[in-house]
Write an enzyme that holds these catalytic residues in place. Structure first.
Site, PDB file in Angstrom:
ATOM      1  CB  SER A  57      14.480  52.699 -44.356  1.00 49.63           C
ATOM      2  OG  SER A  57      14.604  50.866 -44.286  1.00 49.63           O
ATOM      3  CG  HIS A  96      17.019  49.136 -40.662  1.00 55.80           C
ATOM      4  ND1 HIS A  96      16.273  50.240 -39.696  1.00 55.80           N
ATOM      5  CD2 HIS A  96      17.019  50.136 -41.643  1.00 55.80           C
ATOM      6  CE1 HIS A  96      15.495  50.323 -40.355  1.00 55.80           C
ATOM      7  NE2 HIS A  96      14.918  50.688 -41.747  1.00 55.80           N
ATOM      8  CG  ASP A 123      16.662  50.717 -36.960  1.00 53.03           C
ATOM      9  OD1 ASP A 123      15.749  51.539 -36.526  1.00 53.03           O
ATOM     10  OD2 ASP A 123      16.792  49.440 -37.432  1.00 53.03           O
TER      11      ASP A 123
END
Length: 180
Positions: A57, A96, A123
């Site tokens: 990701s 992230h 998210d």
């Protein structure tokens, strides 16, 4: 039987004093590793000073198998920083980038919204049901450095537990049978 037979013969020939010495040595190695980990926790201010990137990701910046070094300070979290966070109800931390920061002026609390660089949307679908923002207590640390590919060892041992048990068994056997 070759190697295995030699190992068994080596274990049989050990005296009790040697076995105790080897077990104590193994215990000291494990204890040293734990002390180093706790020391890193104190120095970095993070509950987990080192994490492995488990998904794609964050590509192309971080790839699956990269190891990230974390630090947590009292500095305000800013958009663009890469953070590692825990979500209520999930065991595995997520790596992230912060895309939005919302500061509440009345309380001084900061809420953040994150997104994987390689993901299409933010998210919010990963957060706990009904949660729209992460609070500071969700964040484990900020990425301050990385080692590429080194975390693959952890990924392989997690995905294929038999390899982990074989490796631990072989290392334990090596420690016990070594003759100083």
């Amino acid at each position: 039987m070759g190697w295995i037979g030699d190992a068994v013969d080596s274990i049989k020939s050990l005296q009790i004093r040697q076995v105790i010495s080897q077990v104590i040595s193994l215990g000291m190695i494990v204890t040293s590793a734990l002390i180093i980990w706790k020391g890193l926790m104190c120095i970095t201010g993070s509950e987990s000073p080192v994490v492995v990137v488990l998904s794609g990701s964050m590509e192309p910046g971080f790839k699956r198998g990269d190891i990230l070094f974390l630090h947590m300070s009292n500095d305000p979290i800013r958009a663009g920083e890469i953070v590692v966070f825990n979500v209520d109800g999930r065991e595995i931390p997520i790596v992230h980038r912060v895309i939005k920061v919302h500061e509440r002026h009345d309380t001084g609390e900061v809420d953040v919204l994150t997104k994987g660089d390689n993901n299409f949307g933010d998210d919010r679908l990963l957060y706990a049901q009904g949660q729209l923002w992460l609070q500071r207590h969700h964040i484990m640390g900020r990425a301050v450095g990385f080692l590429p590919y080194v975390g693959w060892v952890t990924i392989i041992m997690t995905e294929k537990p038999i390899i982990k048990y074989l490796l631990i068994g072989a290392l334990g056997l090596l420690v016990i049978t070594s003759k100083e």
